[in-house]
Design an enzyme around this catalytic site. Structure first.
Site, PDB file in Angstrom:
ATOM      1  N   ASP A   1       0.885  -1.018  -0.040  1.00 32.39           N
ATOM      2  CA  ASP A   1      -0.014  -0.030   0.025  1.00 32.39           C
ATOM      3  C   ASP A   1       0.751   1.245   0.065  1.00 32.39           C
ATOM      4  O   ASP A   1       2.029   1.421   0.692  1.00 32.39           O
ATOM      5  CB  ASP A   1      -0.767   0.090   1.311  1.00 32.39           C
ATOM      6  CG  ASP A   1      -1.832   1.109   1.066  1.00 32.39           C
ATOM      7  OD1 ASP A   1      -2.779   0.976   0.286  1.00 32.39           O
ATOM      8  OD2 ASP A   1      -1.857   2.248   1.896  1.00 32.39           O
TER       9      ASP A   1
ATOM     10  N   GLU B   1       0.770   5.521   0.642  1.00 34.51           N
ATOM     11  CA  GLU B   1       0.332   7.004   0.908  1.00 34.51           C
ATOM     12  C   GLU B   1       0.957   7.839  -0.091  1.00 34.51           C
ATOM     13  O   GLU B   1       2.185   7.991   0.030  1.00 34.51           O
ATOM     14  CB  GLU B   1       0.501   7.323   2.371  1.00 34.51           C
ATOM     15  CG  GLU B   1      -0.284   6.158   3.281  1.00 34.51           C
ATOM     16  CD  GLU B   1      -1.831   5.896   3.138  1.00 34.51           C
ATOM     17  OE1 GLU B   1      -2.380   6.678   2.371  1.00 34.51           O
ATOM     18  OE2 GLU B   1      -2.285   4.646   3.319  1.00 34.51           O
TER      19      GLU B   1
ATOM     20  N   HIS C   1      -5.645   4.106   7.358  1.00 38.83           N
ATOM     21  CA  HIS C   1      -4.983   5.137   6.138  1.00 38.83           C
ATOM     22  C   HIS C   1      -3.485   5.271   6.466  1.00 38.83           C
ATOM     23  O   HIS C   1      -3.074   6.076   5.978  1.00 38.83           O
ATOM     24  CB  HIS C   1      -5.857   6.448   6.028  1.00 38.83           C
ATOM     25  CG  HIS C   1      -7.161   6.249   5.848  1.00 38.83           C
ATOM     26  ND1 HIS C   1      -7.723   5.753   4.570  1.00 38.83           N
ATOM     27  CD2 HIS C   1      -8.261   6.547   6.231  1.00 38.83           C
ATOM     28  CE1 HIS C   1      -8.913   5.589   4.451  1.00 38.83           C
ATOM     29  NE2 HIS C   1      -9.370   6.094   5.621  1.00 38.83           N
TER      30      HIS C   1
ATOM     31  N   ASP D   1      -3.219  -0.639   6.237  1.00 38.96           N
ATOM     32  CA  ASP D   1      -4.023  -1.024   4.937  1.00 38.96           C
ATOM     33  C   ASP D   1      -3.498  -2.328   4.291  1.00 38.96           C
ATOM     34  O   ASP D   1      -4.333  -3.144   3.863  1.00 38.96           O
ATOM     35  CB  ASP D   1      -3.984   0.171   4.257  1.00 38.96           C
ATOM     36  CG  ASP D   1      -4.902   1.436   4.608  1.00 38.96           C
ATOM     37  OD1 ASP D   1      -5.552   1.145   5.689  1.00 38.96           O
ATOM     38  OD2 ASP D   1      -4.905   2.461   4.058  1.00 38.96           O
TER      39      ASP D   1
END
Length: 317
Positions: free
Chosen positions: A8, A10, A165, A170
């Site tokens: 994942d 960000e 998040h 995640d």
């Protein structure tokens, strides 16, 4: 059976050209004893906008701390993790799984690599769980009728410790959601030989008596939604067939055979051979991620007076 690594990202926004990665994490679903990899990433001159700070809790002070690596070093850590996952699985191929990978995660990685003057490794194959979820689950069975990661986690009863998040939390969540979507546990399966990796739907073969049938179907599902970010000319199934056959143009017929005499259903292909058709030569019959409503992908909406230059709507789930 491939080694499955979920990951994942960000980022500072949605646009891979105007925004930057600020965190990356990966979890080896195939081997829970392999500790997850997670790091913040210094985006250089790119600031973390307030909506992203509110969503993720990642601040400018956090990503600019002296110990936080640039993307160049973070990419090395990510590649080292993937290489170690492959080593632990006895050299099995590795599938990199992300939610909305085709439209977001894989594209962001590719853009960051190209800014370093590099391409993504040729042997990287991605799996997108968003179209897999849309194909597997009816919308009215998912909380809120949404295919966002949190909604899918709610559907499967997945709970993960850690801040929402954030990349590692995640990624852990996605690992459990993936196993729910494919209908079996993937732990300890990397490198295993199974009788039919095309699943029960290929070639009309009956694998009901095969003890590995469930796993075979899971591998088939991941193959169907796998893709490569490499050279389309090199990775296209149709071009592979054309290059290996006589100069006579190939045309699919109702029987699945080409006019040049090559049966496209028997082409031996690896994971992610093409984003256009499945590994058994069938057209993928799911809606393109590009046509999925933004409300099903996004978690954060900017203020109503935002313009095109504000990176518009959201941050990836």
């Amino acid at each position: 059976v491939p080694c499955v690594v979920v990951f994942d990202l960000e980022t500072t926004g949605l646009n891979k050209d105007r925004n930057r990665i600020i965190e990356i994490a990966a979890v080896n679903v195939s081997d829970p004893s392999h500790s997850p990899m997670s790091t913040l990433v210094n985006p250089g001159r790119f600031a973390v906008p307030p909506p992203v700070v509110a969503l993720t809790g990642i601040t400018n002070a956090m990503v600019s701390a002296p110990a936080v690596p640039s993307f160049q070093r973070a990419a090395e850590l990510f590649q080292e993790y993937i290489d170690e996952a492959r080593r632990r699985s006895g050299g099995a191929s590795v599938l990199l799984v992300a939610h909305n990978a085709r439209q977001f995660d894989a594209g962001f990685l590719q853009a960051e690599y190209r800014r370093l003057g590099r391409e993504l490794p040729d042997d990287w194959r991605f799996v997108d769980t968003l179209p897999l979820a849309r194909k597997t689950l009816s919308k009215n069975t998912v909380p809120g009728g949404s295919y966002k990661l949190e909604s899918l986690a709610g559907h499967f009863g997945v709970t993960v410790d850690g801040a929402a998040h954030r990349a590692e939390a995640d990624a852990r969540m996605l690992g459990d959601v993936l196993q729910g979507l494919v209908g079996c546990s993937l732990e300890g399966t990397a490198g295993r030989s199974i009788g039919n990796v095309n699943g029960s739907s290929s070639g009309g073969e009956n694998i009901g008596a095969d003890p590995d049938a469930e796993l075979a179907d899971a591998v088939h599902a991941m193959k169907t939604y796998s893709f490569s970010m490499g050279d389309p000319a090199k990775n296209s199934l149709r071009r592979q067939i054309a290059g290996a056959s006589a100069p006579t143009p190939l045309h699919r017929t109702e029987t699945g055979r080409s006019s040049g005499g090559v049966n496209s259903n028997t082409a031996a292909l690896g994971f992610g051979a093409t984003p256009i058709v499945t590994s058994v030569g069938e057209d993928i019959d799911v809606e393109s991620s590009a046509n999925i409503p933004e409300s099903e992908l996004d978690d954060l909406t900017y203020s109503g007076d935002a313009t095109e230059d504000d990176d518009a709507d959201a941050v990836d789930a």
